[in-house]
Motif scaffolding. Structure first.
Motif, mmCIF file in Angstrom:
data_model
loop_
_atom_site.group_PDB
_atom_site.id
_atom_site.type_symbol
_atom_site.label_atom_id
_atom_site.label_comp_id
_atom_site.label_asym_id
_atom_site.label_seq_id
_atom_site.Cartn_x
_atom_site.Cartn_y
_atom_site.Cartn_z
ATOM 1 N N VAL A 144 0.843 -1.194 0.000
ATOM 2 C CA VAL A 144 0.000 0.000 0.000
ATOM 3 C C VAL A 144 0.878 1.243 0.000
ATOM 4 C CG1 VAL A 144 -1.862 1.227 1.193
ATOM 5 C CG2 VAL A 144 -1.684 -1.257 1.388
ATOM 6 N N THR A 145 0.478 2.258 -0.757
ATOM 7 C CA THR A 145 1.153 3.552 -0.697
ATOM 8 C C THR A 145 0.201 4.601 -0.140
ATOM 9 O OG1 THR A 145 0.655 3.810 -3.068
ATOM 10 C CG2 THR A 145 2.898 3.218 -2.474
ATOM 11 N N LEU A 146 0.735 5.441 0.740
ATOM 12 C CA LEU A 146 0.014 6.555 1.341
ATOM 13 C C LEU A 146 0.831 7.820 1.120
ATOM 14 C CD1 LEU A 146 -0.754 5.076 4.901
ATOM 15 C CD2 LEU A 146 -2.145 4.820 2.861
ATOM 16 N N GLY A 147 0.160 8.971 1.143
ATOM 17 C CA GLY A 147 0.906 10.219 1.075
ATOM 18 C C GLY A 147 0.368 11.184 0.049
ATOM 19 N N ASP A 148 1.291 11.843 -0.656
ATOM 20 C CA ASP A 148 0.924 12.949 -1.539
ATOM 21 C C ASP A 148 1.220 12.629 -2.997
ATOM 22 O OD1 ASP A 148 3.723 13.271 -1.764
ATOM 23 O OD2 ASP A 148 3.783 14.731 -0.132
ATOM 24 N N PRO B 254 -2.583 4.789 -12.792
ATOM 25 C CA PRO B 254 -2.211 3.368 -12.920
ATOM 26 C C PRO B 254 -0.728 3.186 -13.202
ATOM 27 C CG PRO B 254 -3.414 4.100 -14.862
ATOM 28 C CD PRO B 254 -3.504 5.211 -13.868
ATOM 29 N N GLU B 255 -0.010 4.282 -13.423
ATOM 30 C CA GLU B 255 1.437 4.223 -13.641
ATOM 31 C C GLU B 255 2.216 4.717 -12.422
ATOM 32 O OE1 GLU B 255 2.464 5.292 -18.030
ATOM 33 O OE2 GLU B 255 0.684 6.466 -17.523
ATOM 34 N N ALA B 256 1.533 4.873 -11.292
ATOM 35 C CA ALA B 256 2.191 5.343 -10.072
ATOM 36 C C ALA B 256 3.191 4.315 -9.554
ATOM 37 C CB ALA B 256 1.146 5.639 -9.006
ATOM 38 N N THR B 257 4.054 4.761 -8.659
ATOM 39 C CA THR B 257 5.170 3.958 -8.161
ATOM 40 C C THR B 257 4.759 2.570 -7.687
ATOM 41 O OG1 THR B 257 6.452 5.915 -7.517
ATOM 42 C CG2 THR B 257 6.973 3.864 -6.386
ATOM 43 N N VAL B 258 3.670 2.475 -6.921
ATOM 44 C CA VAL B 258 3.298 1.185 -6.343
ATOM 45 C C VAL B 258 3.057 0.130 -7.426
ATOM 46 C CG1 VAL B 258 0.797 1.638 -6.233
ATOM 47 C CG2 VAL B 258 1.860 0.066 -4.589
ATOM 48 N N PHE B 259 2.562 0.566 -8.572
ATOM 49 C CA PHE B 259 2.281 -0.388 -9.642
ATOM 50 C C PHE B 259 3.533 -0.744 -10.443
ATOM 51 C CE2 PHE B 259 -1.667 2.097 -8.988
ATOM 52 C CZ PHE B 259 -2.422 1.077 -8.422
ATOM 53 N N GLU B 260 4.644 -0.082 -10.120
ATOM 54 C CA GLU B 260 5.935 -0.390 -10.758
ATOM 55 C C GLU B 260 6.806 -1.254 -9.861
ATOM 56 O OE1 GLU B 260 6.509 0.328 -13.827
ATOM 57 O OE2 GLU B 260 4.746 1.593 -14.125
ATOM 58 N N THR B 261 6.270 -1.681 -8.714
ATOM 59 C CA THR B 261 7.012 -2.595 -7.843
ATOM 60 C C THR B 261 6.759 -4.034 -8.286
ATOM 61 O OG1 THR B 261 5.172 -2.664 -6.251
ATOM 62 C CG2 THR B 261 6.912 -1.024 -5.880
ATOM 63 N N ALA B 262 7.686 -4.899 -7.943
ATOM 64 C CA ALA B 262 7.568 -6.316 -8.331
ATOM 65 C C ALA B 262 8.126 -7.180 -7.205
ATOM 66 C CB ALA B 262 8.326 -6.576 -9.631
ATOM 67 N N LEU C 29 -3.393 4.688 -2.061
ATOM 68 C CA LEU C 29 -4.285 5.576 -1.323
ATOM 69 C C LEU C 29 -3.752 7.002 -1.269
ATOM 70 C CD1 LEU C 29 -5.247 3.277 1.718
ATOM 71 C CD2 LEU C 29 -6.532 3.661 -0.400
ATOM 72 N N ALA C 30 -2.596 7.255 -1.897
ATOM 73 C CA ALA C 30 -1.986 8.580 -1.863
ATOM 74 C C ALA C 30 -2.840 9.572 -2.632
ATOM 75 C CB ALA C 30 -0.578 8.529 -2.441
ATOM 76 N N CYS C 31 -2.763 10.845 -2.226
ATOM 77 C CA CYS C 31 -3.599 11.891 -2.819
ATOM 78 C C CYS C 31 -2.759 13.146 -3.023
ATOM 79 C CB CYS C 31 -4.779 12.193 -1.908
ATOM 80 S SG CYS C 31 -5.923 13.444 -2.527
ATOM 81 N N SER C 32 -2.778 13.677 -4.220
ATOM 82 C CA SER C 32 -1.977 14.848 -4.560
ATOM 83 C C SER C 32 -2.269 16.002 -3.598
ATOM 84 C CB SER C 32 -2.288 15.281 -5.997
ATOM 85 O OG SER C 32 -1.440 16.331 -6.388
ATOM 86 N N GLY D 227 -7.296 6.065 7.998
ATOM 87 C CA GLY D 227 -8.630 5.514 8.156
ATOM 88 C C GLY D 227 -9.005 4.596 7.007
ATOM 89 N N GLN D 228 -8.611 4.970 5.788
ATOM 90 C CA GLN D 228 -8.855 4.102 4.638
ATOM 91 C C GLN D 228 -8.047 2.809 4.755
ATOM 92 O OE1 GLN D 228 -8.901 6.155 0.684
ATOM 93 N NE2 GLN D 228 -8.614 8.027 1.873
ATOM 94 N N LEU D 229 -6.842 2.908 5.308
ATOM 95 C CA LEU D 229 -6.020 1.717 5.535
ATOM 96 C C LEU D 229 -6.709 0.780 6.527
ATOM 97 C CD1 LEU D 229 -3.296 0.188 5.173
ATOM 98 C CD2 LEU D 229 -2.414 1.567 7.074
#
Length: 359
Positions: free
Chosen positions: A49-53, A80-88, A98-101, A123-125
């Motif tokens: 999971v990613t959280l933050g900005d 869909p190209e954010a960092t979390v989806f580039e992990t393996a 869950l990160a939000c700009s 809270g979403q987590l």
């Protein structure tokens, strides 16, 4: 004969000691300790999971989910190209962003703070762990608190536009240390709330990884003069140099302190983009890992979108998210408490056991 008597006595004492040990440590009132649990508790897919900005939401890729691209006031710009989806990572079955700009630490933490209509990310987590087994939580937050990094970039753009005002870095640097120091406890609180959510769900510290990552400099002084304009990167050279060589390094050092205080691992990105900043590629932007000045002209035709027409400027682009995801993947596979994403021999980012010093 006396010698044999001594051996017999010793044997009896040893036998009694063993019986006492069994009774004390394995008797009905003191059951043996259960075997150490392997991985997160609960049911559901093993998840990162990613959280933050914006650094983790995917701002800058130009490709955002419809529900976070202005729908009902939600401008979190998740991609869909954010960092979390580039992990393996081996065994990971689900990747959740869950990160939000623009999110400040208060919206990552538990509480009533909202960002673009969205409630607390912690809270979403708490809802997510009901049907996911969370193996890693990666957080990027702090720049939108006292440092106000996005406002800093805007201020430096205005300094370039209004040439008589002088460089922006002068007045900013005078208060930068204090602003970074004021940010640290807010980030510590947010990380503490993430740990609280997982503890309340039955997680032990060894069940998951908690990582705080810092920020890369999206702009730098090494760019062609013709792009030091509205064509790409409208900033003064001295301001570009301050962002790269001072501002981002001190921000990263503050976040390293926050990670240490909160008991989180730390990934230093402060030098990750060197040589790949916005406009550094000149006529070939494909070598860049950060977006240049972006103006979505179509958004200017709509009152509710006009103020967001520049939102994705100077953030990691798809190439940048792919590189950060690569480094993050390798870091999570190590036991290093902290590392810096630095280019290897082939130019790709890899975690190195060396952090940026404060200048």
């Amino acid at each position: 004969m006396r010698r044999y008597r001594w051996w017999i006595s010793a044997g009896v004492l040893l036998f009694v000691a063993v019986l006492v040990g069994i009774f004390v440590f394995s008797g009905p009132g003191n059951p043996p300790a259960p075997p150490r649990r392997q991985g997160p508790p609960g049911t559901g897919p093993l998840t990162i999971v990613t959280l933050g900005d914006s650094t983790l939401s995917g701002e800058g890729t130009g490709n955002y989910t419809p529900d976070t691209n202005g729908a009902n006031g939600d401008w979190c710009h998740r991609s869909p190209e954010a960092t979390v989806f580039e992990t393996a990572l081996p065994g990971i079955e689900a990747k959740v962003n869950l990160a939000c700009s623009g999110a400040p630490a208060a919206q990552v933490a538990l509480g009533d703070a909202r960002q673009w209509t969205e409630p607390s990310q912690a809270g979403q987590l708490a809802q997510l762990v009901k049907n996911h087994r969370v193996a890693a939580v990666v957080v990027a937050v702090g720049a939108n608190d006292d440092p106000h990094f996005s406002q800093l970039i805007s201020q430096c753009f205005q300094s370039w536009l209004m040439s008589g005002n002088g460089p922006c870095s002068g007045p900013i640097s005078a208060t930068w240390d204090d602003r970074v120091n004021a940010m640290v406890p807010k980030v510590v609180t947010a990380l503490g709330d993430v740990k609280k959510v997982l503890a309340q769900a039955g997680y032990q510290p060894e069940d998951y990884q908690l990582v705080l990552q810092s920020y890369a400099a999206p702009i730098g002084p090494d760019l062609p003069a013709d792009l030091q304009s509205l064509n790409g990167c409208p900033f003064r050279t001295e301001d570009l140099r301050w962002v790269q060589d001072d501002g981002v390094l001190k921000l990263s050092a503050g976040l390293a302190r926050a990670a240490a205080q909160a008991g989180a691992r730390f990934l230093d990105l402060s030098r990750a983009g060197r040589g790949h900043e916005a406009c550094s590629g000149g006529a070939d932007p494909s070598t860049e890992w950060f977006s240049r000045l972006v103006l979505r002209l179509g958004d200017l035709n709509y009152a509710d979108r006009a103020s967001h027409a520049l939102q994705e400027s100077f953030h990691p682009n798809a190439n940048g998210h792919a590189q950060i995801g690569r480094c993050l993947t390798e870091f999570l596979a190590t036991e290093m408490p902290s590392a810096a994403c630095l280019p290897g021999a082939g130019g790709d980012l890899h975690p190195a056991a060396t952090l940026a010093g404060v200048r």
